[in-house]
Scaffold this motif. Structure first.
Motif, PDB file in Angstrom:
ATOM      1  N   ASP A  92       0.853  -1.184   0.000  1.00 45.59           N
ATOM      2  CA  ASP A  92       0.000   0.000   0.000  1.00 45.59           C
ATOM      3  C   ASP A  92       0.893   1.240   0.000  1.00 45.59           C
ATOM      4  OD1 ASP A  92      -2.308  -1.493   0.072  1.00 45.59           O
ATOM      5  OD2 ASP A  92      -2.420  -1.494   2.254  1.00 45.59           O
ATOM      6  N   MET A  93       0.731   2.077  -1.012  1.00 45.85           N
ATOM      7  CA  MET A  93       1.542   3.287  -1.156  1.00 45.85           C
ATOM      8  C   MET A  93       0.663   4.500  -0.875  1.00 45.85           C
ATOM      9  SD  MET A  93       4.301   1.705  -1.876  1.00 45.85           S
ATOM     10  CE  MET A  93       5.437   3.008  -2.318  1.00 45.85           C
ATOM     11  N   VAL A  94       0.899   5.138   0.254  1.00 43.65           N
ATOM     12  CA  VAL A  94       0.063   6.254   0.706  1.00 43.65           C
ATOM     13  C   VAL A  94       0.632   7.562   0.182  1.00 43.65           C
ATOM     14  CG1 VAL A  94      -0.912   7.398   2.716  1.00 43.65           C
ATOM     15  CG2 VAL A  94      -0.504   4.936   2.769  1.00 43.65           C
ATOM     16  N   ASP A  95      -0.237   8.380  -0.402  1.00 42.35           N
ATOM     17  CA  ASP A  95       0.234   9.667  -0.907  1.00 42.35           C
ATOM     18  C   ASP A  95       0.180  10.727   0.194  1.00 42.35           C
ATOM     19  OD1 ASP A  95      -2.405  10.592  -0.692  1.00 42.35           O
ATOM     20  OD2 ASP A  95      -2.809  10.440  -2.839  1.00 42.35           O
ATOM     21  N   SER A  96       0.524  11.957  -0.128  1.00 42.83           N
ATOM     22  CA  SER A  96       0.609  13.017   0.873  1.00 42.83           C
ATOM     23  C   SER A  96      -0.747  13.425   1.430  1.00 42.83           C
ATOM     24  CB  SER A  96       1.310  14.246   0.277  1.00 42.83           C
ATOM     25  OG  SER A  96       0.664  14.662  -0.906  1.00 42.83           O
ATOM     26  N   SER A  97      -1.835  13.011   0.759  1.00 38.28           N
ATOM     27  CA  SER A  97      -3.175  13.333   1.260  1.00 38.28           C
ATOM     28  C   SER A  97      -3.786  12.172   2.041  1.00 38.28           C
ATOM     29  CB  SER A  97      -4.096  13.690   0.091  1.00 38.28           C
ATOM     30  OG  SER A  97      -4.399  12.545  -0.688  1.00 38.28           O
ATOM     31  N   GLY A  98      -3.080  11.033   2.104  1.00 38.71           N
ATOM     32  CA  GLY A  98      -3.580   9.884   2.836  1.00 38.71           C
ATOM     33  C   GLY A  98      -4.283   8.849   1.986  1.00 38.71           C
ATOM     34  N   LYS A  99      -4.459   9.096   0.672  1.00 42.22           N
ATOM     35  CA  LYS A  99      -5.074   8.101  -0.200  1.00 42.22           C
ATOM     36  C   LYS A  99      -4.053   7.037  -0.585  1.00 42.22           C
ATOM     37  CE  LYS A  99      -9.017  10.509  -2.176  1.00 42.22           C
ATOM     38  NZ  LYS A  99      -9.776  10.738  -3.423  1.00 42.22           N
ATOM     39  N   THR A 100      -4.552   5.874  -0.993  1.00 43.83           N
ATOM     40  CA  THR A 100      -3.686   4.713  -1.165  1.00 43.83           C
ATOM     41  C   THR A 100      -3.817   4.112  -2.563  1.00 43.83           C
ATOM     42  OG1 THR A 100      -3.871   4.168   1.183  1.00 43.83           O
ATOM     43  CG2 THR A 100      -3.132   2.416  -0.286  1.00 43.83           C
ATOM     44  N   SER A 101      -2.662   3.912  -3.195  1.00 43.56           N
ATOM     45  CA  SER A 101      -2.573   3.063  -4.379  1.00 43.56           C
ATOM     46  C   SER A 101      -1.865   1.781  -3.971  1.00 43.56           C
ATOM     47  CB  SER A 101      -1.795   3.769  -5.499  1.00 43.56           C
ATOM     48  OG  SER A 101      -2.528   4.850  -6.014  1.00 43.56           O
ATOM     49  N   ARG A 102      -2.083   0.725  -4.740  1.00 43.18           N
ATOM     50  CA  ARG A 102      -1.522  -0.570  -4.378  1.00 43.18           C
ATOM     51  C   ARG A 102      -0.661  -1.092  -5.524  1.00 43.18           C
ATOM     52  NH1 ARG A 102      -5.561  -4.556  -1.714  1.00 43.18           N
ATOM     53  NH2 ARG A 102      -4.009  -4.535  -0.058  1.00 43.18           N
ATOM     54  N   GLY A 211       5.141  11.182   1.992  1.00 48.17           N
ATOM     55  CA  GLY A 211       4.302  10.047   2.354  1.00 48.17           C
ATOM     56  C   GLY A 211       5.136   8.781   2.307  1.00 48.17           C
ATOM     57  N   ASN A 212       4.595   7.723   1.685  1.00 49.12           N
ATOM     58  CA  ASN A 212       5.360   6.489   1.479  1.00 49.12           C
ATOM     59  C   ASN A 212       6.096   6.506   0.148  1.00 49.12           C
ATOM     60  OD1 ASN A 212       2.746   4.543   3.008  1.00 49.12           O
ATOM     61  ND2 ASN A 212       4.628   5.290   3.939  1.00 49.12           N
ATOM     62  N   GLN A 213       6.138   7.643  -0.500  1.00 50.46           N
ATOM     63  CA  GLN A 213       6.707   7.731  -1.831  1.00 50.46           C
ATOM     64  C   GLN A 213       7.985   8.576  -1.827  1.00 50.46           C
ATOM     65  OE1 GLN A 213       3.785   9.034  -4.718  1.00 50.46           O
ATOM     66  NE2 GLN A 213       2.126   8.012  -3.617  1.00 50.46           N
ATOM     67  N   VAL A 214       8.738   8.439  -2.903  1.00 46.85           N
ATOM     68  CA  VAL A 214       9.890   9.303  -3.144  1.00 46.85           C
ATOM     69  C   VAL A 214       9.567  10.144  -4.370  1.00 46.85           C
ATOM     70  CG1 VAL A 214      12.332   9.393  -3.764  1.00 46.85           C
ATOM     71  CG2 VAL A 214      11.528   7.685  -2.127  1.00 46.85           C
ATOM     72  N   GLY A 215       9.626  11.463  -4.226  1.00 47.98           N
ATOM     73  CA  GLY A 215       9.260  12.358  -5.305  1.00 47.98           C
ATOM     74  C   GLY A 215      10.387  13.309  -5.666  1.00 47.98           C
ATOM     75  N   ALA A 216      10.244  13.959  -6.821  1.00 49.29           N
ATOM     76  CA  ALA A 216      11.246  14.907  -7.297  1.00 49.29           C
ATOM     77  C   ALA A 216      11.145  16.229  -6.536  1.00 49.29           C
ATOM     78  CB  ALA A 216      11.069  15.135  -8.793  1.00 49.29           C
ATOM     79  N   ASP A 217      12.261  16.927  -6.443  1.00 48.34           N
ATOM     80  CA  ASP A 217      12.353  18.221  -5.777  1.00 48.34           C
ATOM     81  C   ASP A 217      11.261  19.168  -6.312  1.00 48.34           C
ATOM     82  OD1 ASP A 217      13.057  20.664  -4.728  1.00 48.34           O
ATOM     83  OD2 ASP A 217      14.897  20.869  -5.901  1.00 48.34           O
ATOM     84  N   PRO A 218      10.334  19.613  -5.455  1.00 48.66           N
ATOM     85  CA  PRO A 218       9.210  20.435  -5.924  1.00 48.66           C
ATOM     86  C   PRO A 218       9.638  21.758  -6.541  1.00 48.66           C
ATOM     87  CG  PRO A 218       9.220  20.282  -3.529  1.00 48.66           C
ATOM     88  CD  PRO A 218      10.227  19.292  -4.021  1.00 48.66           C
TER      89      PRO A 218
END
Length: 333
Positions: A92-102, A211-218
């Motif tokens: 389960d990968m949770v985004d910054s808003s708390g929603k989940t993709s799998r 969140g549970n993700q790694v993202g690019a420098d905003p």
């Protein structure tokens, strides 16, 4: 000519019924069946054109329409739905808003339905053309099945795949790519992939945690999105997206009543191996199969793999966690 019931040809249907309700064929059946595929026609049913390859290199992506037919995609979808190994190893990968993709990710291709796609001549030839390699050089880096449930599936922040892969020691972005197969229709409403056209030419951008993700420098993302066009990659089931590993991409939450499911196969080359002390797989020679192997094999799930071959959430977090680089996205929803 094979007849079709519920999108499965008679060959696939017989195999799925032999497996029992909700189950897939065991590895032994797949291995026995694979021997009968030797000597098959290994020419691609869908060669990549020079124009498509040029768009991939210039824009950092290209959408290929109707690569897989309805029977093949129905078989892939039914395999995903029936495969207990996928369910048991989902992250389960949770985004910054708390929603989940799998998603479920495994490192080595197998003698299963997914492997018939990833080792099929269509996909292997796409990877060879993109990386400028040959059958002896290109290899399967990983496969993942991604699930965005209606009204629940979350957002993926802007990132580059090479933002992850560089961290495990891969140094040549031109020798890596991802090939996405749309299992369902992908639309803006159900969270299709958005790509930043031409961003593959920006080079690698710094990444951090969100969140549970790694993202690019905003900061870099904000600047890049003002310079370049954001393109929503709306796709029909059976379409394929070739994505350069330095191309910035994201996807929004699924706000629709429809699933968005896809399978993504990542490829690397022998001269671009990761460090041996990481979770990423080292080179091993692929064994391409005929495009006809998908329907000839039928429904065979990841029972042919092992639990150790699946990426687990804690391993994923530990492998790519970047200390003191927590990111905030202004447009996170």
């Amino acid at each position: 000519m094979a007849f079709s019931i519920g999108g499965l040809c008679s060959t696939a249907l017989r195999r799925s019924l032999a497996c029992g309700a909700g189950a897939c064929a065991p590895a032994s059946q797949a291995l026995v069946f694979r021997r009968s595929l030797s000597g098959a026609d290994l020419s691609s049913r869908r060669p990549l054109t020079a124009e498509e390859l040029g768009k991939y290199r210039t824009d950092g992506f290209v959408i290929l329409r109707d690569v897989y037919n309805q029977e093949e995609i129905d078989l892939l979808r039914e395999t995903v739905l029936a495969d207990q190994m996928l369910k048991e190893n989902v992250m389960d990968m949770v985004d910054s808003s708390g929603k989940t993709s799998r998603l479920t990710l495994w490192r080595h291709d197998g003698d299963d339905t997914y492997g018939m796609f990833s080792r099929g001549r269509r996909m292997v030839d796409f990877a060879k053309a993109a990386t400028g390699s040959n059958d002896d050089s290109v290899y399967h880096f990983h496969t993942k099945v991604m699930l965005k449930e209606p009204h629940i599936g979350g957002r993926w922040e802007w990132h580059q795949d090479f933002g992850y892969w560089y961290e495990v020691g891969c140094l040549q972005p031109e020798r890596m790519l991802s090939v996405m197969v749309a299992i369902d229709k992908a639309t803006v409403q159900n969270g299709c992939l958005d790509v930043l056209k031409g961003s593959n030419r920006l080079g690698r951008i710094h990444h951090g945690n969100t969140g549970n993700q790694v993202g690019a420098d905003p900061w870099a993302v904000d600047k890049a999105t003002k310079l370049m066009e954001t393109v929503p990659c709306e796709m029909d089931a059976g379409d394929v997206l070739m994505l350069h590993c330095n191309t910035l991409h994201k996807s929004n939450a699924n706000t629709s009543d429809h699933w968005r499911r896809c399978m993504i196969v990542a490829f690397n080359t022998k001269d671009n191996e990761p460090r041996p002390d990481t979770i990423a797989p080292l080179y091993f020679q692929m064994k391409p199969v005929a495009d006809s192997a998908i329907m000839e094999l039928g429904m065979v799930g990841r029972a042919s793999g092992t639990v150790e071959d699946f990426l687990q959430r804690d391993d994923n977090v530990n492998a790519f966690k970047l200390e003191d680089t927590e990111l905030e996205y202004k447009d996170a929803k």
